[in-house]
Write a protein that holds these residues in place. Structure first.
Motif, PDB file in Angstrom:
ATOM      1  N   ILE A  44       0.846  -1.197   0.000  1.00  0.00           N
ATOM      2  CA  ILE A  44       0.000   0.000   0.000  1.00  0.00           C
ATOM      3  C   ILE A  44       0.879   1.244   0.000  1.00  0.00           C
ATOM      4  O   ILE A  44       0.602   2.210  -0.724  1.00  0.00           O
ATOM      5  CB  ILE A  44      -0.966  -0.009   1.196  1.00  0.00           C
ATOM      6  N   ASP A  45       1.938   1.236   0.791  1.00  0.00           N
ATOM      7  CA  ASP A  45       2.849   2.393   0.821  1.00  0.00           C
ATOM      8  C   ASP A  45       3.483   2.646  -0.539  1.00  0.00           C
ATOM      9  O   ASP A  45       3.652   3.800  -0.943  1.00  0.00           O
ATOM     10  CB  ASP A  45       3.923   2.207   1.892  1.00  0.00           C
ATOM     11  N   LEU A  48       0.815   4.302  -2.714  1.00  0.00           N
ATOM     12  CA  LEU A  48       0.596   5.702  -2.329  1.00  0.00           C
ATOM     13  C   LEU A  48       1.751   6.589  -2.778  1.00  0.00           C
ATOM     14  O   LEU A  48       1.538   7.751  -3.142  1.00  0.00           O
ATOM     15  CB  LEU A  48       0.390   5.800  -0.822  1.00  0.00           C
ATOM     16  N   GLU A  55      -5.349   8.976  -1.290  1.00  0.00           N
ATOM     17  CA  GLU A  55      -5.141   9.032   0.153  1.00  0.00           C
ATOM     18  C   GLU A  55      -5.223   7.631   0.763  1.00  0.00           C
ATOM     19  O   GLU A  55      -5.954   6.761   0.265  1.00  0.00           O
ATOM     20  CB  GLU A  55      -6.202   9.923   0.797  1.00  0.00           C
ATOM     21  N   HIS A  56      -4.484   7.450   1.841  1.00  0.00           N
ATOM     22  CA  HIS A  56      -4.459   6.156   2.532  1.00  0.00           C
ATOM     23  C   HIS A  56      -5.867   5.697   2.890  1.00  0.00           C
ATOM     24  O   HIS A  56      -6.228   4.535   2.699  1.00  0.00           O
ATOM     25  CB  HIS A  56      -3.579   6.253   3.791  1.00  0.00           C
ATOM     26  N   ARG A  57      -6.693   6.611   3.386  1.00  0.00           N
ATOM     27  CA  ARG A  57      -8.055   6.243   3.791  1.00  0.00           C
ATOM     28  C   ARG A  57      -8.883   5.742   2.600  1.00  0.00           C
ATOM     29  O   ARG A  57      -9.768   4.899   2.766  1.00  0.00           O
ATOM     30  CB  ARG A  57      -8.756   7.406   4.485  1.00  0.00           C
TER      31      ARG A  57
END
Length: 69
Positions: A44-45, A48, A55-57
């Protein structure tokens, strides 16, 4: 299996943007880009960092939506 993305608040679809693909809201990044990158071994990082408009959310909401479906 086909997901009902209209129920996920982190995404949107606009026929005038990216051929009507489901996109992370406020971006031109298709949801499928996340899925393909994760399938390819990205974190995920990583995603992003590669797609700074997301956005992470939003990523968490999309993954939650998939899990709930």
């Amino acid at each position: 299996m086909s997901l009902d993305w209209s129920q996920c608040p982190a995404v949107e679809r606009n026929p005038a943007k990216v051929s009507g693909a489901w996109l992370f809201k406020g971006t031109r990044v298709p949801v499928v880009a996340l899925l393909e990158n994760l399938r390819g071994g990205a974190t995920i990082d990583d995603f992003l960092a590669w797609f700074p408009g997301v956005e992470h959310r939003q990523v968490i909401a999309v993954l939650q939506h998939i899990g709930d479906s």
